[in-house]
Design an enzyme around this catalytic site. Sequence first.
Site, PDB file in Angstrom:
ATOM      1  N   LYS A  60       0.832  -1.204   0.000  1.00 57.86           N
ATOM      2  CA  LYS A  60       0.000   0.000   0.000  1.00 57.86           C
ATOM      3  C   LYS A  60       0.867   1.255   0.000  1.00 57.86           C
ATOM      4  CE  LYS A  60      -3.757  -2.501   2.204  1.00 57.86           C
ATOM      5  NZ  LYS A  60      -4.467  -2.839   3.439  1.00 57.86           N
ATOM      6  N   GLN A 114      -4.419  -1.360   9.680  1.00 58.31           N
ATOM      7  CA  GLN A 114      -4.289  -2.687   9.063  1.00 58.31           C
ATOM      8  C   GLN A 114      -4.871  -3.763   9.991  1.00 58.31           C
ATOM      9  OE1 GLN A 114      -3.172  -3.386   5.894  1.00 58.31           O
ATOM     10  NE2 GLN A 114      -3.789  -5.499   6.316  1.00 58.31           N
ATOM     11  N   ASP A 137     -10.977   3.005   4.339  1.00 58.73           N
ATOM     12  CA  ASP A 137     -11.288   1.579   4.180  1.00 58.73           C
ATOM     13  C   ASP A 137     -12.802   1.361   4.107  1.00 58.73           C
ATOM     14  OD1 ASP A 137      -9.248  -0.184   3.755  1.00 58.73           O
ATOM     15  OD2 ASP A 137      -8.723  -0.417   5.871  1.00 58.73           O
TER      16      ASP A 137
END
Length: 309
Positions: A60, A114, A137
Site C-alpha cells: 500500500k 491494518q 477503508d
Amino acid sequence: MASQSEHKATVIDGKLIAQTIRSEIAEEVRQLSEKYGKVPGLAVVIVGNRKDSQSYVGMKRKACAEVGIQSFDMDLPEQISEAELVSKVHELNANPDVHVFEQSIVILAGILVQLPLPKHINEEKVLSEISLAKDVDGFHPLNIGKLAMKDREPLFQPCTPKGCLELLHRSGVSIKGKRAVVVGRSNIVGLPVSLLLLKADATVTVVHSRSNDQESIIREADIIIAAAGQPMMIKGSWIKPGAAVIDVGTNAVDDPSRKTGYRLVGDVDFNEACKIAGCITPVPGGVGPMTVAMLLKNTLEGAKRVIVQ
Ligand code: NDP
C-alpha cells in the site's frame, strides 16, 4: 454459434485495469498539487509484526508513492493497549494537515488501520473511532449503514467491494436489472458488495455457508461475485452461460511443482468456468490489484472533499 467446448470467456485483466486507474489517480494528484499546492496523505497504522500484514502495508505504501500520495507510517508495538491505540487514532483524526512535502501541503485524507489487530484489541471499537471523513477503508459502521440505506451515500465504500463493481463497469457489464448472486456475507466483502449491487439496481441474492441449494441459486445469476474463501468451490456447471464472474477468493493450495510449495486459486474453478462464463477474473491478477487501487481512489476522493470546496 460456438459450441461449449470452443467457448472461451473474456478474461478480465484486473492488473491492467488497476494500472489504468492508478495512472488516472496520479494525473489527478498532479493537478491538485499544481492548482492548489496540496496533495493527499494517508496514515497507515500497523500494530505488531505479522508478516502478512507487513507485506500488505508495504504494498500500500509503495502504491501511494507511485501516484504521489504521501503515506505516513505509524508502526505500533504488539502490546499496545486498546486505549493507547484509540488515542493514536484520535491524534490522526485531529491532524491539522500541515505536513509540507516538497512544494505542497499534505492533506491527511485517510487513516488505514491494518487488520487483523492483536486479540486483546477490539477491532470494532478501534474502527468506529476513525473519523468518518478519513475512513478510507469504508469499514466505519456509519459508512456501512449508509451503504445499506436507500438514497444515502457513504463517504467511502469499502475497497474490495468497490473494486468488484469497478471491474464490472470497466468491462462493460451492465448491472441494472440483472440477477446477481454473491457467495459470502462477511463484513469486508460479501455483505458490502451485495449492498453496492443493490444500489446499482441488481436483483441480489446472498449465498452463505448455511444456504440450501447453492448450486441452483448460483446458476440463475447473470453476475456472480464469489467471496467464500473456498478453493474452486464453484464448478463450471454451476454457471449460467454468458454470466460475468468476479472471483474474490484468494486461497493457497498445495502445489509441490512450485518452488513455494503452493499456488493461489480462487473460489471458482477457473478452467471449467472459462468454457461457459461470458467474462471472468483470474486469481491472482483479478480483484487483488483493484483493492489497492480503490484505496488510492478513496484517499484521493477524501482529499478532494477538503481541497476542492
Ligand atoms: P470470511 O471467511 O470472513 O467470509 C467467508 C464467507 O463465505 C462467510 O460469509 C461464509 O458464510 C461464506 N462461506 C464459507 N464457506 C461457504 C460455502 N461452502 N458456501 C457458501 N458460503 C460459504 O472471508 P472474507 O470475506 O474475508 O474473504 C473471502 C475470500 O476473499 C477469501 O478467500 C479472502 O482471501 C478473499 N479476499 C480477497 C481480497 C482481495 O483483495 N482480493 C480482499 C479480501 C478477501 P457464513 O457467514 O455462513 O460463515
